[in-house]
Design a protein around this motif. Sequence first.
Motif, PDB file in Angstrom:
ATOM      1  N   ASN A  73       0.650  -0.827   0.462  1.00  9.61           N
ATOM      2  CA  ASN A  73      -0.160  -0.321   0.002  1.00  9.61           C
ATOM      3  C   ASN A  73       0.716   1.249   0.127  1.00  9.61           C
ATOM      4  O   ASN A  73      -0.372   2.332   0.091  1.00  9.61           O
ATOM      5  N   LYS A  74       2.232   1.165  -0.348  1.00 12.68           N
ATOM      6  CA  LYS A  74       2.512   1.886  -0.767  1.00 12.68           C
ATOM      7  C   LYS A  74       2.948   3.038   0.849  1.00 12.68           C
ATOM      8  O   LYS A  74       3.759   4.309   1.027  1.00 12.68           O
ATOM      9  N   HIS A  75       3.041   1.954   1.746  1.00 11.34           N
ATOM     10  CA  HIS A  75       3.738   2.688   2.703  1.00 11.34           C
ATOM     11  C   HIS A  75       5.184   2.338   3.723  1.00 11.34           C
ATOM     12  O   HIS A  75       5.333   0.784   3.871  1.00 11.34           O
TER      13      HIS A  75
ATOM     14  N   VAL B 210      -6.162  11.928  -4.696  1.00 13.41           N
ATOM     15  CA  VAL B 210      -7.176  12.684  -5.440  1.00 13.41           C
ATOM     16  C   VAL B 210      -8.425  11.458  -4.380  1.00 13.41           C
ATOM     17  O   VAL B 210      -8.138  10.787  -4.105  1.00 13.41           O
ATOM     18  N   GLN B 211      -9.654  12.258  -4.872  1.00 12.46           N
ATOM     19  CA  GLN B 211     -11.060  11.799  -4.625  1.00 12.46           C
ATOM     20  C   GLN B 211     -11.465  10.803  -5.995  1.00 12.46           C
ATOM     21  O   GLN B 211     -11.724  11.637  -6.635  1.00 12.46           O
ATOM     22  N   LEU B 212     -11.855   9.617  -5.683  1.00 13.47           N
ATOM     23  CA  LEU B 212     -12.045   8.803  -7.192  1.00 13.47           C
ATOM     24  C   LEU B 212     -14.115   9.078  -6.655  1.00 13.47           C
ATOM     25  O   LEU B 212     -14.500   7.851  -5.936  1.00 13.47           O
ATOM     26  N   LEU B 213     -14.293   9.109  -8.264  1.00 14.30           N
ATOM     27  CA  LEU B 213     -15.379   9.010  -8.352  1.00 14.30           C
ATOM     28  C   LEU B 213     -15.657   7.839  -9.091  1.00 14.30           C
ATOM     29  O   LEU B 213     -15.091   8.287 -10.678  1.00 14.30           O
ATOM     30  N   SER B 214     -17.596   7.474  -9.045  1.00 12.95           N
ATOM     31  CA  SER B 214     -17.205   6.010  -9.987  1.00 12.95           C
ATOM     32  C   SER B 214     -17.676   6.976 -11.386  1.00 12.95           C
ATOM     33  O   SER B 214     -17.634   7.872 -11.388  1.00 12.95           O
ATOM     34  N   GLU B 215     -18.208   5.767 -12.128  1.00 11.27           N
ATOM     35  CA  GLU B 215     -18.956   6.447 -13.788  1.00 11.27           C
ATOM     36  C   GLU B 215     -19.957   6.454 -12.836  1.00 11.27           C
ATOM     37  O   GLU B 215     -21.323   5.775 -12.484  1.00 11.27           O
ATOM     38  N   ASP B 216     -20.511   8.024 -13.922  1.00 15.59           N
ATOM     39  CA  ASP B 216     -22.388   8.009 -13.425  1.00 15.59           C
ATOM     40  C   ASP B 216     -22.830   8.294 -14.694  1.00 15.59           C
ATOM     41  O   ASP B 216     -22.456   9.272 -15.638  1.00 15.59           O
TER      42      ASP B 216
ATOM     43  N   ILE C 137      -5.826  16.856  -4.449  1.00 12.05           N
ATOM     44  CA  ILE C 137      -5.718  17.258  -2.355  1.00 12.05           C
ATOM     45  C   ILE C 137      -4.801  17.433  -2.044  1.00 12.05           C
ATOM     46  O   ILE C 137      -3.282  16.895  -2.467  1.00 12.05           O
ATOM     47  N   LYS C 138      -4.238  18.337  -1.617  1.00 10.89           N
ATOM     48  CA  LYS C 138      -2.541  18.706  -1.526  1.00 10.89           C
ATOM     49  C   LYS C 138      -2.578  19.472   0.162  1.00 10.89           C
ATOM     50  O   LYS C 138      -1.165  19.610   0.501  1.00 10.89           O
ATOM     51  N   SER C 139      -3.485  18.270   1.036  1.00 10.43           N
ATOM     52  CA  SER C 139      -3.044  19.007   2.403  1.00 10.43           C
ATOM     53  C   SER C 139      -2.122  18.565   2.915  1.00 10.43           C
ATOM     54  O   SER C 139      -1.111  18.375   4.122  1.00 10.43           O
ATOM     55  N   GLY C 140      -2.145  16.900   2.357  1.00 15.95           N
ATOM     56  CA  GLY C 140      -0.514  16.062   2.440  1.00 15.95           C
ATOM     57  C   GLY C 140      -1.370  15.270   3.624  1.00 15.95           C
ATOM     58  O   GLY C 140      -0.318  14.089   4.415  1.00 15.95           O
TER      59      GLY C 140
ATOM     60  N   GLN D  76      -3.274   7.989  -5.569  1.00 14.28           N
ATOM     61  CA  GLN D  76      -4.200   7.312  -6.402  1.00 14.28           C
ATOM     62  C   GLN D  76      -4.762   7.737  -7.759  1.00 14.28           C
ATOM     63  O   GLN D  76      -4.551   7.086  -8.404  1.00 14.28           O
ATOM     64  N   LEU D  77      -3.600   8.788  -7.585  1.00 12.45           N
ATOM     65  CA  LEU D  77      -3.780   9.045  -9.354  1.00 12.45           C
ATOM     66  C   LEU D  77      -2.229   9.113  -9.989  1.00 12.45           C
ATOM     67  O   LEU D  77      -1.981  10.468  -9.236  1.00 12.45           O
ATOM     68  N   PRO D  78      -1.964   8.567 -10.681  1.00 15.76           N
ATOM     69  CA  PRO D  78      -0.386   8.495 -11.538  1.00 15.76           C
ATOM     70  C   PRO D  78      -0.802   9.985 -11.999  1.00 15.76           C
ATOM     71  O   PRO D  78      -1.326  10.252 -13.176  1.00 15.76           O
ATOM     72  N   GLU D  79       0.571  10.346 -12.526  1.00 18.18           N
ATOM     73  CA  GLU D  79       0.750  11.654 -12.869  1.00 18.18           C
ATOM     74  C   GLU D  79       2.015  11.813 -13.630  1.00 18.18           C
ATOM     75  O   GLU D  79       2.798  11.233 -12.933  1.00 18.18           O
ATOM     76  N   GLN D  80       2.005  11.633 -14.454  1.00 19.15           N
ATOM     77  CA  GLN D  80       3.216  12.007 -15.725  1.00 19.15           C
ATOM     78  C   GLN D  80       3.488  13.262 -16.169  1.00 19.15           C
ATOM     79  O   GLN D  80       2.521  14.098 -16.914  1.00 19.15           O
TER      80      GLN D  80
END
Length: 203
Positions: free
Chosen positions: A31-33, A127-133, A146-149, A162-166
């Motif tokens: 879980n990346k801890h 990030v907060q992930l939202l499912s398909e609507d 989310i930038k609070s850390g 949760q969100l990969p960024e390149q």
Amino acid sequence: SRFQYRKKGDLSFAITAEKDPGEKLLWDPSNKHFGADFLSMHILIENKGMLKRLVVGDFRAHWDQGLVLGSGLSLGKQVITGPRKVHRGLLPHTSAMENRFFRGVGMEIQIGNTTISSLYSRRLLDVQLLSEDSVLGLPRRVPSIIKSGLHRTSTEIDRRQQLPEQVLGLHVRQTFNRRLTFAISGVYRDWKLPLIPKRSEER
């Protein structure tokens, strides 16, 4: 806690570990801890022939007036309202701030009066992930970064990384004299899911 070794103009190496109040010390690689909630590391090599700077790990970018990249990681247009900003190039990230930095590799090469800088970064964002609507016709998405850390509660932990960024970046700077410098910058950023603010969904 932080360990840092630096030989000015030649070599820099640092490891930073940080835990906010309420966060747990965990060792759970799945879980990346890895102990402390936030770990940061960099290796910087400078002034080796044409290689002006090579940084691996966590770093920031300050390119000229900051219209494309400035203040470490400010992507997008900025209005210049104050004095001329100082071009600082690629710098290692040595603070405990858990956002506004790149994680990957950056390089600066200087040929005469021309400096070519490039970077590649890949990291995971909170990030907060939202499912398909299907009713609104919206795909799986995120409403904001989310930038609070902070990762203290179960909700905050579930939103962690949760969100990969390149990010790919290129900067070319040509100095003609003390009064004239020409530079061009370009940045490409890719997310695996679209960013759709909730206000846009309401429309």
